[in-house]
Design a protein around this motif. Structure first.
Motif, PDB file in Angstrom:
ATOM      1  N   ALA A 114       0.828  -1.220   0.000  1.00 38.08           N
ATOM      2  CA  ALA A 114       0.000   0.000   0.000  1.00 38.08           C
ATOM      3  C   ALA A 114       0.849   1.252   0.000  1.00 38.08           C
ATOM      4  CB  ALA A 114      -0.933  -0.006   1.204  1.00 38.08           C
ATOM      5  N   HIS A 115       2.049   1.186  -0.566  1.00 33.64           N
ATOM      6  CA  HIS A 115       2.871   2.386  -0.613  1.00 33.64           C
ATOM      7  C   HIS A 115       2.094   3.523  -1.290  1.00 33.64           C
ATOM      8  CE1 HIS A 115       6.150  -0.405   0.298  1.00 33.64           C
ATOM      9  NE2 HIS A 115       6.851   0.647   0.651  1.00 33.64           N
ATOM     10  N   PRO A 116       2.285   4.758  -0.830  1.00 33.55           N
ATOM     11  CA  PRO A 116       1.480   5.881  -1.333  1.00 33.55           C
ATOM     12  C   PRO A 116       1.901   6.341  -2.720  1.00 33.55           C
ATOM     13  CG  PRO A 116       3.062   6.668   0.293  1.00 33.55           C
ATOM     14  CD  PRO A 116       3.169   5.167   0.287  1.00 33.55           C
ATOM     15  N   THR A 117       1.512   5.588  -3.737  1.00 33.77           N
ATOM     16  CA  THR A 117       1.777   5.981  -5.119  1.00 33.77           C
ATOM     17  C   THR A 117       0.464   6.005  -5.907  1.00 33.77           C
ATOM     18  OG1 THR A 117       2.193   3.720  -5.911  1.00 33.77           O
ATOM     19  CG2 THR A 117       4.072   4.944  -5.018  1.00 33.77           C
ATOM     20  N   PHE A 118      -0.629   6.381  -5.227  1.00 37.07           N
ATOM     21  CA  PHE A 118      -1.932   6.461  -5.882  1.00 37.07           C
ATOM     22  C   PHE A 118      -2.104   7.868  -6.453  1.00 37.07           C
ATOM     23  CE2 PHE A 118      -2.176   3.039  -2.836  1.00 37.07           C
ATOM     24  CZ  PHE A 118      -2.854   2.045  -3.514  1.00 37.07           C
ATOM     25  N   LEU A 119      -1.259   8.179  -7.433  1.00 37.00           N
ATOM     26  CA  LEU A 119      -1.223   9.526  -7.997  1.00 37.00           C
ATOM     27  C   LEU A 119      -2.384   9.781  -8.952  1.00 37.00           C
ATOM     28  CD1 LEU A 119       0.384  12.196  -8.473  1.00 37.00           C
ATOM     29  CD2 LEU A 119       1.549  11.008 -10.339  1.00 37.00           C
ATOM     30  N   LEU A 120      -2.757   8.787  -9.713  1.00 32.05           N
ATOM     31  CA  LEU A 120      -3.758   8.967 -10.756  1.00 32.05           C
ATOM     32  C   LEU A 120      -5.146   8.591 -10.256  1.00 32.05           C
ATOM     33  CD1 LEU A 120      -1.801   7.416 -13.757  1.00 32.05           C
ATOM     34  CD2 LEU A 120      -1.910   9.813 -13.062  1.00 32.05           C
ATOM     35  N   SER A 121      -6.149   9.170 -10.897  1.00 34.34           N
ATOM     36  CA  SER A 121      -7.522   8.799 -10.569  1.00 34.34           C
ATOM     37  C   SER A 121      -7.794   7.393 -11.092  1.00 34.34           C
ATOM     38  CB  SER A 121      -8.499   9.780 -11.204  1.00 34.34           C
ATOM     39  OG  SER A 121      -8.536   9.604 -12.621  1.00 34.34           O
ATOM     40  N   THR A 155      -9.093   1.790   3.130  1.00 34.58           N
ATOM     41  CA  THR A 155     -10.094   0.934   2.482  1.00 34.58           C
ATOM     42  C   THR A 155     -10.002   1.053   0.966  1.00 34.58           C
ATOM     43  OG1 THR A 155     -11.569   1.152   4.383  1.00 34.58           O
ATOM     44  CG2 THR A 155     -12.562   0.470   2.294  1.00 34.58           C
ATOM     45  N   TYR A 156      -9.784   2.275   0.470  1.00 36.01           N
ATOM     46  CA  TYR A 156      -9.607   2.477  -0.966  1.00 36.01           C
ATOM     47  C   TYR A 156      -8.373   1.720  -1.463  1.00 36.01           C
ATOM     48  CZ  TYR A 156      -8.392   4.905  -5.324  1.00 36.01           C
ATOM     49  OH  TYR A 156      -8.044   5.199  -6.615  1.00 36.01           O
ATOM     50  N   GLU A 157      -7.263   1.854  -0.753  1.00 35.95           N
ATOM     51  CA  GLU A 157      -6.028   1.175  -1.147  1.00 35.95           C
ATOM     52  C   GLU A 157      -6.230  -0.333  -1.159  1.00 35.95           C
ATOM     53  OE1 GLU A 157      -2.947   4.528   0.678  1.00 35.95           O
ATOM     54  OE2 GLU A 157      -3.537   2.807   1.876  1.00 35.95           O
ATOM     55  N   HIS A 158      -6.929  -0.846  -0.147  1.00 32.78           N
ATOM     56  CA  HIS A 158      -7.163  -2.287  -0.065  1.00 32.78           C
ATOM     57  C   HIS A 158      -8.013  -2.757  -1.239  1.00 32.78           C
ATOM     58  CE1 HIS A 158      -9.070  -6.032   1.472  1.00 32.78           C
ATOM     59  NE2 HIS A 158      -7.871  -6.231   1.985  1.00 32.78           N
ATOM     60  N   GLY A 159      -9.028  -1.982  -1.591  1.00 32.95           N
ATOM     61  CA  GLY A 159      -9.868  -2.351  -2.721  1.00 32.95           C
ATOM     62  C   GLY A 159      -9.095  -2.393  -4.029  1.00 32.95           C
ATOM     63  N   ARG A 160      -8.208  -1.402  -4.223  1.00 30.29           N
ATOM     64  CA  ARG A 160      -7.387  -1.390  -5.446  1.00 30.29           C
ATOM     65  C   ARG A 160      -6.439  -2.586  -5.471  1.00 30.29           C
ATOM     66  NH1 ARG A 160      -9.662   1.637  -9.154  1.00 30.29           N
ATOM     67  NH2 ARG A 160      -7.661   1.967 -10.200  1.00 30.29           N
ATOM     68  N   THR A 526      12.161  -5.320  -1.614  1.00 26.43           N
ATOM     69  CA  THR A 526      11.075  -4.340  -1.572  1.00 26.43           C
ATOM     70  C   THR A 526      11.515  -3.082  -2.289  1.00 26.43           C
ATOM     71  OG1 THR A 526      10.766  -5.195   0.666  1.00 26.43           O
ATOM     72  CG2 THR A 526       9.314  -3.426  -0.017  1.00 26.43           C
ATOM     73  N   HIS A 527      11.437  -3.116  -3.602  1.00 29.45           N
ATOM     74  CA  HIS A 527      11.784  -1.913  -4.358  1.00 29.45           C
ATOM     75  C   HIS A 527      10.512  -1.214  -4.809  1.00 29.45           C
ATOM     76  CE1 HIS A 527      10.684  -3.645  -8.237  1.00 29.45           C
ATOM     77  NE2 HIS A 527      11.414  -4.712  -7.970  1.00 29.45           N
ATOM     78  N   GLY A 528      10.645   0.057  -5.156  1.00 28.13           N
ATOM     79  CA  GLY A 528       9.496   0.840  -5.587  1.00 28.13           C
ATOM     80  C   GLY A 528       9.260   0.719  -7.075  1.00 28.13           C
ATOM     81  N   PHE A 569       5.063  -4.923  -5.756  1.00 28.50           N
ATOM     82  CA  PHE A 569       4.394  -4.043  -6.704  1.00 28.50           C
ATOM     83  C   PHE A 569       3.654  -3.025  -5.843  1.00 28.50           C
ATOM     84  CE2 PHE A 569       5.244  -7.824  -9.118  1.00 28.50           C
ATOM     85  CZ  PHE A 569       5.582  -7.347 -10.382  1.00 28.50           C
ATOM     86  N   GLN A 570       4.168  -1.807  -5.861  1.00 30.11           N
ATOM     87  CA  GLN A 570       3.829  -0.869  -4.794  1.00 30.11           C
ATOM     88  C   GLN A 570       2.734   0.115  -5.196  1.00 30.11           C
ATOM     89  OE1 GLN A 570       7.324   0.948  -3.099  1.00 30.11           O
ATOM     90  NE2 GLN A 570       8.117  -0.989  -2.376  1.00 30.11           N
ATOM     91  N   GLY A 571       1.622   0.027  -4.464  1.00 30.16           N
ATOM     92  CA  GLY A 571       0.573   1.019  -4.583  1.00 30.16           C
ATOM     93  C   GLY A 571       0.020   1.146  -5.992  1.00 30.16           C
ATOM     94  N   GLY A 572      -0.599   2.314  -6.264  1.00 36.20           N
ATOM     95  CA  GLY A 572      -1.257   2.521  -7.551  1.00 36.20           C
ATOM     96  C   GLY A 572      -0.346   2.326  -8.731  1.00 36.20           C
ATOM     97  N   ASP A 573       0.922   2.766  -8.622  1.00 31.99           N
ATOM     98  CA  ASP A 573       1.865   2.595  -9.727  1.00 31.99           C
ATOM     99  C   ASP A 573       2.162   1.117  -9.982  1.00 31.99           C
ATOM    100  OD1 ASP A 573       2.043   5.285 -10.210  1.00 31.99           O
ATOM    101  OD2 ASP A 573       3.888   5.585  -9.082  1.00 31.99           O
ATOM    102  N   GLY A 574       2.357   0.358  -8.919  1.00 26.94           N
ATOM    103  CA  GLY A 574       2.665  -1.056  -9.078  1.00 26.94           C
ATOM    104  C   GLY A 574       1.484  -1.873  -9.552  1.00 26.94           C
ATOM    105  N   TYR A 575       0.281  -1.499  -9.084  1.00 28.17           N
ATOM    106  CA  TYR A 575      -0.912  -2.253  -9.492  1.00 28.17           C
ATOM    107  C   TYR A 575      -1.202  -2.082 -10.981  1.00 28.17           C
ATOM    108  CZ  TYR A 575      -1.825  -2.083  -4.404  1.00 28.17           C
ATOM    109  OH  TYR A 575      -1.728  -2.163  -3.038  1.00 28.17           O
ATOM    110  N   MET A 576      -0.618  -1.050 -11.606  1.00 31.16           N
ATOM    111  CA  MET A 576      -0.846  -0.803 -13.025  1.00 31.16           C
ATOM    112  C   MET A 576      -0.473  -2.022 -13.864  1.00 31.16           C
ATOM    113  SD  MET A 576      -1.720   2.184 -14.708  1.00 31.16           S
ATOM    114  CE  MET A 576      -0.817   3.612 -14.124  1.00 31.16           C
ATOM    115  N   PHE A 577       0.513  -2.791 -13.425  1.00 29.79           N
ATOM    116  CA  PHE A 577       0.930  -3.977 -14.175  1.00 29.79           C
ATOM    117  C   PHE A 577      -0.155  -5.059 -14.190  1.00 29.79           C
ATOM    118  CE2 PHE A 577       5.087  -2.139 -13.115  1.00 29.79           C
ATOM    119  CZ  PHE A 577       5.711  -2.191 -14.350  1.00 29.79           C
TER     120      PHE A 577
END
Length: 929
Positions: A114-121, A155-160, A526-528, A569-577
């Motif tokens: 859940a690293h804070p990389t949820f930059l995009l909507s 909760t938002y991060e967990h859902g993503r 644990t890389h970003g 795979f960290q946060g919003g950026d990592g979940y993109m994959f």
């Protein structure tokens, strides 16, 4: 008169023209000059904030398209057919046993954090992912969606995270089914023996307590129950896909419904004893629908497959493989605590007076005695509720999960800042105390400079402990975690990666020398998602190899130790994959192709490791250079010059501790976490923690270093990272930020009467900034970076560029125009701030305090104070039901609407545009932070 079109093309052309002027005068700064041109237009009305919005939106669109292209390039090919063909072609020569060995051990574990990389909507993420999932040209359709982001909560991060894992599970099922089909065709008499497990998933979203106080223990239980319900639903859906009448279908649906009810119990606030008692009793009592192990279901599916027709058998075995991989959850889970929390917990037992050094031989002897004599204790939810120690509470929560949610899947206990073997023994004590030692993998994190430097001795000492050896054999693995974020921040990314590599090699040595070759080595890197935090940007193969090199892997394979590599795979950026089925399959296929768990044990030694007379001195020189930056007040002041005001909020975890204005002026780099630290470097225009020091380290020995890097695969990988970072770097931009605080600039700007309407504001800024240090700070930093960069370019000129970027100059110009626009907006904000009429001190906040808030981009705080000083809405006579008439007040009650319109609203809007520019720059870099 400044003549250029107010279009992106016009600004780009103007920037190119001014770059040519640097040949005439080396100190000329094209980025700042363009910002001045834009600022003049903005202040004289030729350019409005609406025009700026249009320019920023067009550049933002270009950056979103760049992000989509980069994502597709990393995981290509993306079509399902191409990836299935790639999977098939890899195993053409293997016999059954070789095929089995390849597919029954995970090539890698993927951890969703859940690293804070949820930059995009969510809409932007979906548009980028959809564009990257196709072989079609990437168009501006990625730009037509909303950029409005919801509030980023846990909760938002967990859902993503669960959305990403769902796609990953489906992709793994596809790979498993393809593997079974291939085996069935090639070995029809043996394929049913196969139990594929190509990749395993894990998550710590909702379980990571390090540095957080906003997660209650019952939140973690609730998350785990919700994941169990979701996974049971997905198992049932998979079964229904080929047999909705199967006897296990009803069992899975009933278990899912029961678990959903228990999830609702634990989503409530359970701080009330009565409410907790009811929820706990309902979860812990026996129930026909309560499912704690999938082992009987897996056995039933496998038994049925042996007598089923081949197509049905393939479906049954694919479902069994999924159950075997994930258990009763969406993935395995990681809890995380800080070593200090464990120390506080164990001191209650062995050192209540706080006089014992926990790193001493006496402490180790005491812990050995404790472990030898400990008797497991029963625990329940009441014991969990009343426990005050964070660390013990974590072990109690794990015990309840293992007893009442999923009794099969092991749980990882990650320990941050772990630098003493006694910390691990303390964790083993609590695991044994609560009867879960056989299900918990205790894993130290090596991330600080001290931990990396002394980690080898730590591992030698820990693995020599008979108690730990026994524990490792029970668990079947030795688990460690290496961190690239803080290491990259404090050591520099290249020295950090090389130090981590050395530590990994020391683990192989320690396991061999202590007779632990019969257990696996689990290494969680644990890389970003950015190059500044350990994600190599050039290819997926480099991304996998950079944190766990072939040299490291050979050390384990030659020692006969099975390797279990794990990456984040960290946060919003990592979940993109994993944002679409196509991307998830492509990502897992690239992992299967490159298999981080394997390498050729007979490959010749890379010259980088053979020529340590060169490579070791090279590493040490880079590290020393990076340390000089870190310890420099100049570097610290430049990084913190704007606080965190250049960055968007990107996560539920705070990026820094709260502080007052005076603390802001002396902010320490350790107050800023690794992601925002790296994000600030991106925004300032120069990834210092990647590039700095390499040129200086080669000084005086360019030819030999260049030859070594060119001959070595590890060296070429390092150069690819440097070139990628350098392609986005601009020292002129770093220097331009300092000119915002240049008193002489503001005093001279209206000097020749060209901007007489700004005379008062510029004079006020000039006078205020005479005492500001930031201009000198940025100039000194830029000078240091320039000297080092000259040496870096000299080195890179000696090494052929393996893959020149075709759009390099376009990218650099895009960033330059974005930076110039932001600098112009910042100047607009500064001018508006000093032009606001003076107001009296209120609640210990003065006008100078508000100005300082603006200069450090604490804009929300500044706006709050300004709106309080100049209200536009206030009580009216008509709000009251008073019978007696009043002639006072006799004005129109307009208040300060003009000040709101002319100063406060433009300040707010300009700041919003700077944040949008920040998003665009991060997209060009490929990740936030």
């Amino acid at each position: 008169m400044i003549v250029f079109e107010n279009t992106v093309a016009g600004l780009t052309e103007r920037l190119q023209q001014m770059h040519a002027r640097t040949r005439e005068t080396p100190l000329f700064n094209p980025v700042f000059q363009l910002s001045l041109d834009l600022s003049r237009k903005l202040e004289n009305g030729e350019l409005t904030l609406d025009h700026v919005q249009n320019l920023v939106s067009e550049l933002d669109c270009d950056a979103l398209q760049s992000r989509a292209k980069r994502l597709r390039r990393l995981v290509a090919p993306v079509s399902r057919d191409a990836n299935l063909a790639a999977l098939t072609s890899r195993d053409g020569e293997a016999g059954f046993e070789g095929f089995r060995a390849r597919w029954e051990q995970p090539a890698m574990h993927a951890v969703f954090t859940a690293h804070p990389t949820f930059l995009l909507s969510p809409a932007q993420t979906g548009a980028i992912a959809a564009a990257a999932s196709s072989d079609e040209d990437i168009s501006d359709s990625v730009c037509t969606v909303s950029g409005e982001r919801p509030e980023i909560t846990l909760t938002y991060e967990h859902g993503r995270a669960m959305d990403a894992i769902s796609h990953a599970q489906d992709a793994r099922d596809t790979i498993v089914s393809q593997t079974l089909a291939q085996a069935r065709a090639k070995w029809p008499d043996r394929w049913l023996e196969l139990t594929p497990l190509p990749v395993r998933f894990a998550s710590w979203v909702g379980y990571d307590m390090d540095g957080r106080t906003d997660i209650d223990w019952f939140d973690s239980i609730g998350f785990r129950l919700s994941e169990k319900a979701q996974r049971l639903d997905r198992y049932a859906a998979s079964l229904a896909g080929f047999d909705s009448e199967h006897p296990l279908f009803a069992k899975l649906r009933a278990a899912a419904e029961y678990t959903r009810q228990r999830t609702e119990d634990f989503r409530a606030d359970l701080s009330d004893p009565a409410r907790l008692s009811g929820a706990a009793n309902r979860l812990t009592r026996d129930d026909p629908a309560k499912l704690l192990s999938l082992a009987p279901l897996i056995a039933e599916l496998e038994d049925e497959a042996r007598s089923a027709e081949p197509g049905r058998a393939q479906h049954l075995k694919t479902l069994a493989a999924a159950m075997r991989a994930d258990g009763l959850g969406m993935s395995w889970i990681h809890f995380r605590v800080n070593s200090s929390q464990l120390h506080n917990a164990i001191r209650r037992l062995i050192d209540p007076d706080n006089t014992l050094d926990l790193g001493s031989k006496g402490a180790m002897a005491t812990l050995r005695e404790l472990l030898a004599s400990v008797k497991p204790l029963r625990s329940n939810f009441a014991a969990l509720a009343i426990e005050s120690s964070t660390a013990i509470r974590q072990f109690l929560a794990m015990a309840q999960i293992l007893h009442h949610v999923d009794s099969d899947a092991p749980i990882r206990m990650l320990i941050a800042e772990c630098e003493q073997p006694s910390t691990i023994l303390a964790a083993l004590y609590f695991s044994r105390l609560f009867g879960i030692e056989d299900k918990v993998d205790v894993s130290p994190l090596f991330e600080t400079e001290s931990a990396l430097e002394h980690g080898g001795r730590f591992l030698d000492a820990l693995l020599a402990e008979p108690i730990y050896q026994d524990y490792a054999r029970v668990r079947g693995r030795v688990a460690i975690q290496t961190g690239f974020s803080d290491a990259g921040r404090f050591v520099g990314q290249i020295p950090a990666s090389l130090a981590i590599e050395r530590l990994q090699g020391r683990l192989a040595d320690a396991m061999r020398s202590n007779g632990l070759t019969d257990v696996a080595a689990l290494i969680f890197n644990t890389h970003g998602e950015s190059m500044g935090r350990g994600a190599h940007p050039e290819s997926f193969a480099d991304r996998l190899d950079w944190p766990l090199s072939a040299w490291t892997r050979r050390r384990f394979i030659r020692a006969g130790i099975r390797l279990e590599p794990e990456v984040s795979f960290q946060g919003g950026d990592g979940y993109m994959f994993f944002a679409t089925p196509e991307l998830a399959l492509a990502t897992l296929t690239r992992i299967a192709e490159n298999r981080p768990s394997d390498t050729d044990p007979d490959a010749p030694t890379d010259p980088f490791y053979r020529r340590t007379d060169l490579s070791l001195d090279f590493y040490r020189a880079i590290r020393a250079h990076q340390r000089d930056h870190l310890e420099s007040s100049t570097y610290a002041r430049a990084i913190t010059a704007f606080g965190l005001g250049l960055l968007n909020e990107t996560g539920s975890r705070k990026s820094r501790r709260q502080s007052d204005l005076s603390a802001d002026r002396d902010m320490n780099l350790r107050q800023i976490r690794a992601i925002p630290h790296n994000a600030i470097l991106q925004q300032l225009g120069y990834p210092v923690n990647v590039i700095a020091g390499v040129g200086s380290a080669a000084d005086g020995n360019y030819e030999d270093i260049a030859a070594l890097l060119q001959e070595s695969e590890r060296g070429r990988q390092l150069v690819r990272l440097l070139r990628a970072a350098n392609a986005l770097a601009s020292i002129k931009t770093v220097a331009a930020f300092g000119e915002l605080f240049n008193s002489a600039y503001w005093a001279s700007r209206p000097y020749r009467g060209t901007e007489s309407h700004l005379s008062d504001a510029c004079e006020a800024l000039a006078e205020y900034l005479t005492k500001d240090d930031r201009t000198g700070v940025f100039r000194r930093l830029a000078s240091r970076l320039r000297v080092d960069a000259l040496k870096l370019h000299r080195l890179l000129d000696l090494i052929p560029d393996e893959a020149p970027l075709p759009d390099r100059e376009h990218t650099r110009r895009t960033i330059g125009v974005l930076q110039a626009l932001r600098l112009a907006l910042l100047q607009h904000m500064f001018l508006k701030a000093v032009s606001i009429p003076a107001f009296s001190r209120a609640n210990d906040i003065s006008r100078d305090d508000v100005l300082e808030m603006v200069f450090t981009l604490r804009i929300d705080d500044a706006l709050e104070q300004l709106r309080r000083a100049y209200p536009t809405s206030f009580p009216q006579l008509a709000d009251f039901d008073i019978e007696e008439p009043s002639d006072y007040p006799d004005g129109d009650g307009a208040g300060y609407s003009a000040i709101q319109r002319d100063y406060i609203d433009p300040l707010e809007r300009a700041y919003g545009l700077t944040l949008q520019i920040g998003t665009a720059i991060a997209n060009v870099f490929g990740a936030h932070g």
